[in-house]
Design a protein around this motif. Sequence first.
Motif, PDB file in Angstrom:
ATOM      1  N   LYS A   1       0.830  -1.209   0.000  1.00  0.00           N
ATOM      2  CA  LYS A   1       0.000   0.000   0.000  1.00  0.00           C
ATOM      3  C   LYS A   1       0.865   1.260   0.000  1.00  0.00           C
ATOM      4  CE  LYS A   1      -3.697  -2.369  -0.139  1.00  0.00           C
ATOM      5  NZ  LYS A   1      -4.413  -2.480  -1.439  1.00  0.00           N
ATOM      6  N   SER A   2       1.995   1.206   0.643  1.00  0.00           N
ATOM      7  CA  SER A   2       2.925   2.332   0.605  1.00  0.00           C
ATOM      8  C   SER A   2       3.427   2.560  -0.810  1.00  0.00           C
ATOM      9  CB  SER A   2       4.114   2.077   1.544  1.00  0.00           C
ATOM     10  OG  SER A   2       3.676   1.854   2.865  1.00  0.00           O
ATOM     11  N   PHE A   3       3.714   1.469  -1.497  1.00  0.00           N
ATOM     12  CA  PHE A   3       4.153   1.541  -2.891  1.00  0.00           C
ATOM     13  C   PHE A   3       3.072   2.208  -3.748  1.00  0.00           C
ATOM     14  CE2 PHE A   3       4.920   0.065  -7.154  1.00  0.00           C
ATOM     15  CZ  PHE A   3       6.296  -0.061  -7.259  1.00  0.00           C
TER      16      PHE A   3
ATOM     17  N   TYR B   1       0.641   4.158  -2.749  1.00  0.00           N
ATOM     18  CA  TYR B   1       0.449   5.544  -2.317  1.00  0.00           C
ATOM     19  C   TYR B   1       1.479   6.459  -2.966  1.00  0.00           C
ATOM     20  CZ  TYR B   1      -0.859   9.230   1.044  1.00  0.00           C
ATOM     21  OH  TYR B   1      -1.312  10.389   1.631  1.00  0.00           O
ATOM     22  N   CYS B   2       2.726   6.015  -2.978  1.00  0.00           N
ATOM     23  CA  CYS B   2       3.794   6.840  -3.555  1.00  0.00           C
ATOM     24  C   CYS B   2       3.641   6.977  -5.071  1.00  0.00           C
ATOM     25  CB  CYS B   2       5.153   6.240  -3.207  1.00  0.00           C
ATOM     26  SG  CYS B   2       5.533   6.326  -1.450  1.00  0.00           S
ATOM     27  N   GLN B   3       3.233   5.914  -5.727  1.00  0.00           N
ATOM     28  CA  GLN B   3       2.974   6.014  -7.158  1.00  0.00           C
ATOM     29  C   GLN B   3       1.852   7.009  -7.442  1.00  0.00           C
ATOM     30  OE1 GLN B   3       2.432   1.839  -8.451  1.00  0.00           O
ATOM     31  NE2 GLN B   3       4.267   2.150  -9.700  1.00  0.00           N
ATOM     32  N   ARG B   4       0.842   6.998  -6.597  1.00  0.00           N
ATOM     33  CA  ARG B   4      -0.269   7.949  -6.740  1.00  0.00           C
ATOM     34  C   ARG B   4       0.228   9.388  -6.542  1.00  0.00           C
ATOM     35  NH1 ARG B   4      -4.806  10.466  -8.262  1.00  0.00           N
ATOM     36  NH2 ARG B   4      -6.223  11.029  -6.591  1.00  0.00           N
ATOM     37  N   LEU B   5       1.109   9.614  -5.580  1.00  0.00           N
ATOM     38  CA  LEU B   5       1.665  10.958  -5.351  1.00  0.00           C
ATOM     39  C   LEU B   5       2.458  11.442  -6.559  1.00  0.00           C
ATOM     40  CD1 LEU B   5       2.905  10.914  -1.643  1.00  0.00           C
ATOM     41  CD2 LEU B   5       0.933  12.110  -2.571  1.00  0.00           C
TER      42      LEU B   5
ATOM     43  N   LEU C   1       7.076  14.718  -3.257  1.00  0.00           N
ATOM     44  CA  LEU C   1       7.868  13.907  -4.182  1.00  0.00           C
ATOM     45  C   LEU C   1       9.143  13.411  -3.518  1.00  0.00           C
ATOM     46  CD1 LEU C   1       7.578  15.716  -7.648  1.00  0.00           C
ATOM     47  CD2 LEU C   1       6.782  13.429  -7.051  1.00  0.00           C
ATOM     48  N   VAL C   2       9.802  14.283  -2.756  1.00  0.00           N
ATOM     49  CA  VAL C   2      11.013  13.876  -2.035  1.00  0.00           C
ATOM     50  C   VAL C   2      10.709  12.689  -1.136  1.00  0.00           C
ATOM     51  CG1 VAL C   2      12.666  14.581  -0.263  1.00  0.00           C
ATOM     52  CG2 VAL C   2      12.109  16.145  -2.118  1.00  0.00           C
ATOM     53  N   GLU C   3       9.629  12.797  -0.368  1.00  0.00           N
ATOM     54  CA  GLU C   3       9.278  11.723   0.562  1.00  0.00           C
ATOM     55  C   GLU C   3       8.842  10.466  -0.180  1.00  0.00           C
ATOM     56  OE1 GLU C   3       8.954  10.582   4.675  1.00  0.00           O
ATOM     57  OE2 GLU C   3       9.991  12.123   3.527  1.00  0.00           O
ATOM     58  N   ALA C   4       8.089  10.646  -1.275  1.00  0.00           N
ATOM     59  CA  ALA C   4       7.598   9.482  -2.019  1.00  0.00           C
ATOM     60  C   ALA C   4       8.741   8.679  -2.630  1.00  0.00           C
ATOM     61  CB  ALA C   4       6.638   9.940  -3.119  1.00  0.00           C
ATOM     62  N   VAL C   5       9.717   9.356  -3.221  1.00  0.00           N
ATOM     63  CA  VAL C   5      10.848   8.644  -3.834  1.00  0.00           C
ATOM     64  C   VAL C   5      11.672   7.940  -2.763  1.00  0.00           C
ATOM     65  CG1 VAL C   5      12.962   8.921  -5.187  1.00  0.00           C
ATOM     66  CG2 VAL C   5      10.917  10.198  -5.821  1.00  0.00           C
ATOM     67  N   ARG C   6      11.831   8.574  -1.609  1.00  0.00           N
ATOM     68  CA  ARG C   6      12.588   7.941  -0.526  1.00  0.00           C
ATOM     69  C   ARG C   6      11.872   6.697  -0.002  1.00  0.00           C
ATOM     70  NH1 ARG C   6      14.541  13.341   2.858  1.00  0.00           N
ATOM     71  NH2 ARG C   6      16.350  13.813   1.543  1.00  0.00           N
ATOM     72  N   ILE C   7      10.548   6.774   0.085  1.00  0.00           N
ATOM     73  CA  ILE C   7       9.801   5.598   0.530  1.00  0.00           C
ATOM     74  C   ILE C   7       9.915   4.473  -0.496  1.00  0.00           C
ATOM     75  CG2 ILE C   7       7.483   4.720   0.983  1.00  0.00           C
ATOM     76  CD1 ILE C   7       6.835   7.428   2.240  1.00  0.00           C
TER      77      ILE C   7
ATOM     78  N   GLY D   1      12.287  -7.276  -5.701  1.00  0.00           N
ATOM     79  CA  GLY D   1      11.341  -7.504  -6.773  1.00  0.00           C
ATOM     80  C   GLY D   1      10.530  -6.269  -7.123  1.00  0.00           C
ATOM     81  N   CYS D   2      10.462  -5.291  -6.216  1.00  0.00           N
ATOM     82  CA  CYS D   2       9.708  -4.054  -6.485  1.00  0.00           C
ATOM     83  C   CYS D   2      10.475  -3.108  -7.402  1.00  0.00           C
ATOM     84  CB  CYS D   2       9.399  -3.340  -5.172  1.00  0.00           C
ATOM     85  SG  CYS D   2       8.203  -4.188  -4.118  1.00  0.00           S
ATOM     86  N   VAL D   3      11.766  -3.364  -7.587  1.00  0.00           N
ATOM     87  CA  VAL D   3      12.585  -2.443  -8.385  1.00  0.00           C
ATOM     88  C   VAL D   3      12.040  -2.318  -9.793  1.00  0.00           C
ATOM     89  CG1 VAL D   3      14.872  -2.095  -9.396  1.00  0.00           C
ATOM     90  CG2 VAL D   3      14.659  -2.829  -7.012  1.00  0.00           C
TER      91      VAL D   3
END
Length: 621
Positions: A298-300, A302-306, A327-333, A343-345
């Motif tokens: 879900k974090s993944f 959420y960050c894609q949505r941001l 964006l800074v926080e999303a990319v770091r997450i 595998g998420c890479v």
Amino acid sequence: MYSAGTESLIKQAREIGEEELQKFYSRITKQLTGKEHGHDVIDSLQRLHLIMASTKYTRRLPVELHQRLLSLCVSSSVEQLTVLTSAVLRETLPPSGPGQIYTLHDSSPLTSHTAAVALSQTGSKEDLSALSSLLLRSLEGRPAGILSHLHTLPLLNTIITYCPESLTEDHVTLLSKRLVDWLRYASVQQGGVASSGGFFTGPRIRQPGPVVELDGCVCGDFFTVLCVSQAFSDDQWMNLYSFSLLRHWLITYHNVADGNNSTDADDRSEVDGSVVSMVSATSSSSRLLPPKERLREKSFQYCQRLIEQSDRKALKRTDTELQKACLVEAVRILDGVCLEDAGCVYRAFPCVKSLFGRLNSDLSCGRVLLPIAQFYLNHGETAAVDSECVWTCVFGVLPAECFNDPYLAHETLSFIRANQLQLHSSVPLYTRYFPNLLKFLAWDSPGLVSDYVDVLPSLVTAGTAVELLHSLLDLPCLTAALTLQLRSACFPVSEPGGRGLSSLEAFRSPAHRGLFLFLLRGEAGSGDTMDRLSVLHDLLMEAADWSRVIQSAQSVPVLLHVYFNTVTTVSDERLLAQLVLVLLERSSLLLNIPKYTAEIHRSVDTPQHTNTSVSTHTTTH
């Protein structure tokens, strides 16, 4: 600066005698004994807080007074009294003696103030674990009751920062489940908004409409921190708070899990990571995943949505800055999630690569490009992508164009400090960019010299040693050139009614343009320094008394010590002999700044065990 009256009150609070202080304690204790707590109690508590907060050491209150303040903090229905008592207690030590440390019990009404007091008064791991349980239990209530406990999340964040071992596996599982609900399933309807009614009818509750995006369009079915509403509902507030602590929580629960399950973590990491990613990517629902893996998924999302939302043109300038911060926080997450599950890479890289392509030409987005660079550094090899364009931007364009941005300078140096070994092995061209990286130092030497003490050794190699030594000695010249570059861009060629700078005219002159272009170069490559160095020093003579240039010169001796300590570990006798020749040549070819030449000579001649080789070669010549 404080006003004269405030300064006087603080001074009185600091200088209060012990005898007077004990009498004051007794008076407050008697005041708190009564059933009514009026303005006199509030005045006394305000004065007590000033006394507690204005001293540099933490005081310990008498046990009876301490207990009465605790009781009032928990039981008072008057918010001002709760705030004051909790503020006083956070400035004090817990009472000494067995059984005196304050711990919230299950029957205690948990508020942000009482929880903060408990956090400041607890000491043992058991106390912190009990407090964690209470904080988490308070978040299990109905949505309507959530808003009164919003501050428990930051308090819980404090606990996991300073005592992560106090969290049990049950704690981790419970909060992971709650964060999934708050992050992904917050409502997309606005909270209730009161509208003015008629004289007889009074205010009415306006029918809530849908949440909107920053560009004014109606939001879809996924609420995030970048959604706009006239009034947020409780679950939307929890969504915002959850995102603010998400990255820290992901790191912490991962470490806690590793600590509690270290026996088989290494055996399962490679297998489970890929399996979880495949399930997350292909399953129509992630509810089959364990709580921690489900939170990761879900974090993944959420960050894609941001990242998707950041492509919308915000109607307000402040929202544009919010987009960059998110964006800074999303990319770091995303980076953290991919570090846990390789595998998420492959799912994340197309999104991050597209984001870099969109932002790399926008200098105002430099703060976002650094987390993207970290992502490429950590996962570029796994995804088999070419990262050279990223390093050209981060080490080439940004320092050259934004050298006067203090935030970017700090973040860039922090990035280098954290990844020095990895940069050396994965980014072969890193050390070639040292002329660009020195621009941050040249512009703000006092604020950055301590950072460069750590960064400089990573720039010293056999291939850069000679040119880097010249660059350090010419650092004040670089400072002057950067100043002239900015002045030339901001002011017209001729200033009516003003006296022009001869150095500025020289900077604009085609005859001397090559000298300044060499100083402002972005990459190493000459291996040496320019000809006509004395001519350059003459052109910059008037810059010798500029405060920024003087400060730059003061940092050079410190960095020369670091340089000499490092260069002997990477050079052979031939290179050392070449460096000696450079020192002899440059001993009289320095910008004529008061005391600068003497300080440089002293730095070179100072006997140290690490630069003995250089001193020996100098003596021989």
